[in-house]
Enzyme design. Structure first.
Site, PDB file in Angstrom:
ATOM      1  N   CYS A   1       0.838  -1.201   0.000  1.00 37.72           N
ATOM      2  CA  CYS A   1       0.000   0.000   0.000  1.00 37.72           C
ATOM      3  C   CYS A   1       0.875   1.254   0.000  1.00 37.72           C
ATOM      4  O   CYS A   1       1.528   1.545  -0.999  1.00 37.72           O
ATOM      5  CB  CYS A   1      -0.990  -0.035   1.161  1.00 37.72           C
ATOM      6  SG  CYS A   1      -2.326   1.191   0.987  1.00 37.72           S
TER       7      CYS A   1
ATOM      8  N   HIS B   1      -3.519  -5.025   0.291  1.00 33.40           N
ATOM      9  CA  HIS B   1      -3.045  -5.492   1.601  1.00 33.40           C
ATOM     10  C   HIS B   1      -3.103  -7.013   1.669  1.00 33.40           C
ATOM     11  O   HIS B   1      -4.091  -7.589   2.140  1.00 33.40           O
ATOM     12  CB  HIS B   1      -3.903  -4.883   2.716  1.00 33.40           C
ATOM     13  CG  HIS B   1      -3.576  -3.465   3.020  1.00 33.40           C
ATOM     14  ND1 HIS B   1      -2.678  -3.101   3.989  1.00 33.40           N
ATOM     15  CD2 HIS B   1      -4.008  -2.306   2.450  1.00 33.40           C
ATOM     16  CE1 HIS B   1      -2.575  -1.779   4.036  1.00 33.40           C
ATOM     17  NE2 HIS B   1      -3.372  -1.275   3.104  1.00 33.40           N
TER      18      HIS B   1
ATOM     19  N   GLU C   1      -1.684  -8.982   3.666  1.00 27.34           N
ATOM     20  CA  GLU C   1      -1.716  -9.494   5.036  1.00 27.34           C
ATOM     21  C   GLU C   1      -3.137  -9.633   5.564  1.00 27.34           C
ATOM     22  O   GLU C   1      -3.387 -10.426   6.483  1.00 27.34           O
ATOM     23  CB  GLU C   1      -0.898  -8.569   5.956  1.00 27.34           C
ATOM     24  CG  GLU C   1      -1.554  -7.278   6.383  1.00 27.34           C
ATOM     25  CD  GLU C   1      -1.563  -6.190   5.322  1.00 27.34           C
ATOM     26  OE1 GLU C   1      -2.082  -5.093   5.611  1.00 27.34           O
ATOM     27  OE2 GLU C   1      -1.060  -6.426   4.205  1.00 27.34           O
TER      28      GLU C   1
END
Length: 246
Positions: free
Chosen positions: A113, A217, A219
């Site tokens: 990001c 993202h 994660e």
């Protein structure tokens, strides 16, 4: 071979826990958990004097520049847009210094990001400061503190495609995002993924070094591919490094 050490840049914000409310260096657990599941040892890198970056990077096997606030437009010689949020000059300076130090030794690096945006700016690129103005919708930023979803169309010949391949359907992948800025120009990088509205979703450098950034993202979906790719590259880097330099 020892577990590869992966450094992650982090936030510096007021935080509350127990009886304390005080400035803290922090990072969502999803980042460190993703590194651990990929086989790496996560180490947080709070903003410090840029002059210390080389000494710290010399102790790492891989680097992640994480998500966060808007990059100061002065870093790419542009006046701030009215919707550009307050920047963190200490973090900007620190992450750019980390990227300088990482480039000097060929350290494997992943940007997430804001991290992808910092990589583009570090390379001499620029950012779109408020994407909804360009594309006419706010799908990338959502309506608050939750992540939203977009679809990234991935270049099948790219490193990104090789890393997230099992999640690709006709070279499209559903990804989690939360951003109102995006990469505009990106010298030295190839765009390896875009959303349907044209927003740059991934950039990477050609060559053997693992050096890429994604606007989404990974994660947040426990998307192992990018983290496994980084940790694998970090292990290979560690194997090539001279003991005296570590």
């Amino acid at each position: 071979m020892s577990t590869p050490v992966i450094g992650l840049s982090c936030y510096r914000e007021d935080a509350t826990w127990g009886v304390w409310t005080t400035p803290a260096d922090l990072l969502p657990r999803t980042y460190t958990g993703s590194v651990e599941r990929a086989g790496g040892l996560p180490v947080m890198l709070p903003a410090a004097a840029p002059a210390l970056a080389s000494a710290i990077v010399a102790r790492l096997d891989g680097l992640i520049i994480t998500g966060g606030p808007d990059v100061d437009p002065a870093r790419y010689d542009t006046a701030p847009h009215p919707r550009t949020q307050a920047s963190r000059p200490d973090r900007d300076a620190w992450e750019l210094a980390l990227l300088d130090a990482a480039a000097a030794i060929g350290l494997p690096t992943l940007g997430i990001c804001r991290g992808a945006q910092v990589m583009a700016v570090h390379g001499g690129g620029t950012l779109h400061q408020h994407v909804p103005e360009l594309i006419g919708h706010e799908q990338h930023s959502g309506d608050g503190s939750t992540f939203t979803e977009t679809t990234a169309t991935v270049d099948p010949a790219s490193r990104v495609a090789a890393l997230i391949g099992p999640r690709i359907d006709d070279w499209c992948a559903a990804v989690s995002c939360h951003h109102h800025q995006a990469i505009d120009s990106h010298p030295g990088f190839t765009v390896s993924a875009r959303s349907a509205d044209g927003t740059v979703e991934a950039i990477e450098q050609e060559g053997d070094r693992f050096y890429l950034g994604v606007q989404w993202h990974p994660e947040e979906r426990q998307d192992a591919g990018l983290f496994v790719g980084l940790v694998t590259a970090a292990a290979e880097y560690a194997g090539r490094s001279q003991p005296a330099a570590r």
